[in-house]
Design a protein around this motif. Structure first.
Motif, PDB file in Angstrom:
ATOM      1  N   GLU A  55       0.833  -1.214   0.000  1.00  0.00           N
ATOM      2  CA  GLU A  55       0.000   0.000   0.000  1.00  0.00           C
ATOM      3  C   GLU A  55       0.862   1.256   0.000  1.00  0.00           C
ATOM      4  O   GLU A  55       0.498   2.273  -0.587  1.00  0.00           O
ATOM      5  CB  GLU A  55      -0.937  -0.010   1.203  1.00  0.00           C
ATOM      6  CG  GLU A  55      -2.032   1.031   1.138  1.00  0.00           C
ATOM      7  CD  GLU A  55      -3.204   0.697   2.033  1.00  0.00           C
ATOM      8  OE1 GLU A  55      -4.291   1.229   1.789  1.00  0.00           O
ATOM      9  OE2 GLU A  55      -3.038  -0.102   2.979  1.00  0.00           O
TER      10      GLU A  55
ATOM     11  N   ASP B  15       1.958   1.277  -7.248  1.00  0.00           N
ATOM     12  CA  ASP B  15       0.823   1.862  -7.964  1.00  0.00           C
ATOM     13  C   ASP B  15       0.108   0.816  -8.827  1.00  0.00           C
ATOM     14  O   ASP B  15      -0.997   1.047  -9.297  1.00  0.00           O
ATOM     15  CB  ASP B  15       1.245   3.067  -8.823  1.00  0.00           C
ATOM     16  CG  ASP B  15       2.415   2.774  -9.739  1.00  0.00           C
ATOM     17  OD1 ASP B  15       2.412   1.722 -10.379  1.00  0.00           O
ATOM     18  OD2 ASP B  15       3.324   3.621  -9.821  1.00  0.00           O
TER      19      ASP B  15
ATOM     20  N   SER C 161      -4.360  -1.776 -11.404  1.00  0.00           N
ATOM     21  CA  SER C 161      -3.876  -0.547 -10.792  1.00  0.00           C
ATOM     22  C   SER C 161      -4.403  -0.500  -9.367  1.00  0.00           C
ATOM     23  O   SER C 161      -5.573  -0.814  -9.119  1.00  0.00           O
ATOM     24  CB  SER C 161      -4.380   0.660 -11.587  1.00  0.00           C
ATOM     25  OG  SER C 161      -4.440   1.807 -10.780  1.00  0.00           O
TER      26      SER C 161
ATOM     27  N   ASP D  74      -4.984   2.085  -7.409  1.00  0.00           N
ATOM     28  CA  ASP D  74      -6.042   3.094  -7.281  1.00  0.00           C
ATOM     29  C   ASP D  74      -7.360   2.581  -7.847  1.00  0.00           C
ATOM     30  O   ASP D  74      -8.427   2.791  -7.265  1.00  0.00           O
ATOM     31  CB  ASP D  74      -5.638   4.388  -8.000  1.00  0.00           C
ATOM     32  CG  ASP D  74      -4.575   5.171  -7.242  1.00  0.00           C
ATOM     33  OD1 ASP D  74      -4.374   4.893  -6.040  1.00  0.00           O
ATOM     34  OD2 ASP D  74      -3.936   6.044  -7.853  1.00  0.00           O
ATOM     35  N   GLU D  75      -7.279   1.899  -8.978  1.00  0.00           N
ATOM     36  CA  GLU D  75      -8.481   1.332  -9.599  1.00  0.00           C
ATOM     37  C   GLU D  75      -9.094   0.268  -8.700  1.00  0.00           C
ATOM     38  O   GLU D  75     -10.314   0.185  -8.543  1.00  0.00           O
ATOM     39  CB  GLU D  75      -8.102   0.745 -10.952  1.00  0.00           C
ATOM     40  CG  GLU D  75      -9.239   0.061 -11.690  1.00  0.00           C
ATOM     41  CD  GLU D  75      -8.750  -0.701 -12.909  1.00  0.00           C
ATOM     42  OE1 GLU D  75      -9.544  -1.480 -13.452  1.00  0.00           O
ATOM     43  OE2 GLU D  75      -7.583  -0.526 -13.298  1.00  0.00           O
TER      44      GLU D  75
ATOM     45  N   LYS E 203      -8.918   0.025  -5.435  1.00  0.00           N
ATOM     46  CA  LYS E 203      -9.573   0.655  -4.284  1.00  0.00           C
ATOM     47  C   LYS E 203     -10.857   1.370  -4.689  1.00  0.00           C
ATOM     48  O   LYS E 203     -11.879   1.299  -3.993  1.00  0.00           O
ATOM     49  CB  LYS E 203      -8.624   1.659  -3.623  1.00  0.00           C
ATOM     50  CG  LYS E 203      -7.442   1.032  -2.900  1.00  0.00           C
ATOM     51  CD  LYS E 203      -6.562   2.123  -2.305  1.00  0.00           C
ATOM     52  CE  LYS E 203      -5.385   1.576  -1.552  1.00  0.00           C
ATOM     53  NZ  LYS E 203      -4.514   2.654  -1.021  1.00  0.00           N
ATOM     54  N   ALA E 204     -10.808   2.070  -5.825  1.00  0.00           N
ATOM     55  CA  ALA E 204     -11.956   2.872  -6.246  1.00  0.00           C
ATOM     56  C   ALA E 204     -13.141   2.018  -6.687  1.00  0.00           C
ATOM     57  O   ALA E 204     -14.299   2.419  -6.520  1.00  0.00           O
ATOM     58  CB  ALA E 204     -11.551   3.812  -7.380  1.00  0.00           C
TER      59      ALA E 204
ATOM     60  N   ASP F 106     -16.394   2.260   2.204  1.00  0.00           N
ATOM     61  CA  ASP F 106     -15.102   1.928   1.600  1.00  0.00           C
ATOM     62  C   ASP F 106     -14.483   0.738   2.331  1.00  0.00           C
ATOM     63  O   ASP F 106     -14.679   0.561   3.541  1.00  0.00           O
ATOM     64  CB  ASP F 106     -14.139   3.116   1.678  1.00  0.00           C
ATOM     65  CG  ASP F 106     -14.559   4.253   0.778  1.00  0.00           C
ATOM     66  OD1 ASP F 106     -15.329   4.009  -0.170  1.00  0.00           O
ATOM     67  OD2 ASP F 106     -14.121   5.399   1.021  1.00  0.00           O
TER      68      ASP F 106
END
Length: 315
Positions: free
Chosen positions: A205, A209, A224, A226-227, A229-230, A290
């Motif tokens: 974490e 990336d 990815s 970020d992807e 997590k989002a 989340d």
């Protein structure tokens, strides 16, 4: 072809593998691995001990030969005999095998002759950061100090690709912080791709990336960070007559838990569609929460049938 690009990787990937397979005594350590690591990324390979992470890195370096399949590093085949592309690849192993009788200064002088892009000032600066005395014999260094020395060498050679195998193993918290900061600084230059293996979610974490998960030699997924997590969400909803089957079977649903009238649905990539479906069934209550990275991994491993095999660590 553009002049000067012979042998260069024009695909946008620093590492690519194609059905890469490795067997030891008939057992598959890697099973038809297809992996693509973008140039300039910090790419974390996640998996428990024995997943095949070290085997993959040794194959990428040409230290092992594939049983089947193949791959490219910096646009060059991993089975290429010349191996001259390795001058652009830094490597920090899980265990360092240096000449034990050398002084640190002698080892560094030896390395400086091997690598055409060796940066002596950078090397001296890093020795100061890690407090490694040049006059010390390599055999007198602890495991953690040898790991730091390996990173100093790998960074001083100004690599295009930096391969790290369980890089923070054996480091105390302060040195671990310095180690991670240095790796991120190297990656921030944009000239170096970093590929590291770990079974520690905290390292992943903080540093990566992009992430891939390897289990029992198989690549389960690559995304990815970020992807990841989002696009992974936990939805809690209350239905007077229980969770409708249409929601339970909706695309992207990783798991469903029911406690009384409260349903907890974890969904990936299709959260908006699942939320619309939930709202169409008029729940008494609904909210989206989340998930932590640990929760996301547990859910995805469970979906793949590996929930009980995962040995992720958090600090």
């Amino acid at each position: 072809m553009v002049p000067g690009t012979e042998g260069a990787d024009m695909s946008g990937y620093a590492i690519q593998t194609h059905e890469l397979t490795k067997r030891f005594d008939g057992e598959r350590a890697l099973d038809r691995l297809n992996l693509a690591v973008p140039h300039g990324s910090v790419f974390g390979l996640m998996g428990p001990n024995g997943a095949g992470k070290s085997t993959l890195i040794r194959l990428l370096l040409g230290l092992l030969q594939p049983t089947a399949g193949g791959g490219e590093v910096l646009g060059r085949s991993i089975t290429e005999l010349s191996g001259d592309w390795r001058k652009d690849v830094g490597y920090v192993a899980d265990y360092q095998n240096f000449f034990p009788h050398y002084k640190v200064s002698e080892l560094l002088a030896f390395c400086a002759k091997l690598y055409p892009n060796w940066d002596d000032k950078r090397c001296r600066d890093l020795l100061d950061v890690f407090k490694i005395a040049p006059e010390k014999r390599v055999r007198s260094l602890s495991k953690g100090m040898k790991t730091q020395l390996a990173l100093v060498i790998s960074v001083a050679m100004r690599p295009k690709l930096l391969l790290l195998d369980e890089p923070t193993s054996g480091l105390d918290p302060v040195m671990k912080h310095h180690f991670k900061q240095l790796v991120l600084q190297v990656a921030a230059s944009g000239d170096t791709t970093v590929f590291f293996s770990t079974h520690n979610l905290h390292d992943l974490e903080q540093m990566a990336d992009h992430v891939a998960v390897l289990m029992k030699g198989k690549l389960l997924f690559t995304r990815s960070l970020d992807e990841l997590k989002a696009n992974t969400r936990k939805i809690q909803a209350v239905f007077s007559e229980g969770l409708p089957d249409a929601i339970r079977q909706a695309p992207g649903v990783l798991s469903v838990q029911e406690q009384g009238k409260v349903s907890t649905i974890v969904v990936q990539d299709h959260a908006a569609e699942v939320m619309s479906l939930i709202e169409a069934h008029r729940p008494a209550f609904v909210e989206t929460v989340d998930l932590s990275l640990e929760e996301i991994f547990i859910q995805m491993m469970g979906k793949e049938g590996y929930a009980h095999d995962a040995a992720f660590q958090l600090e």
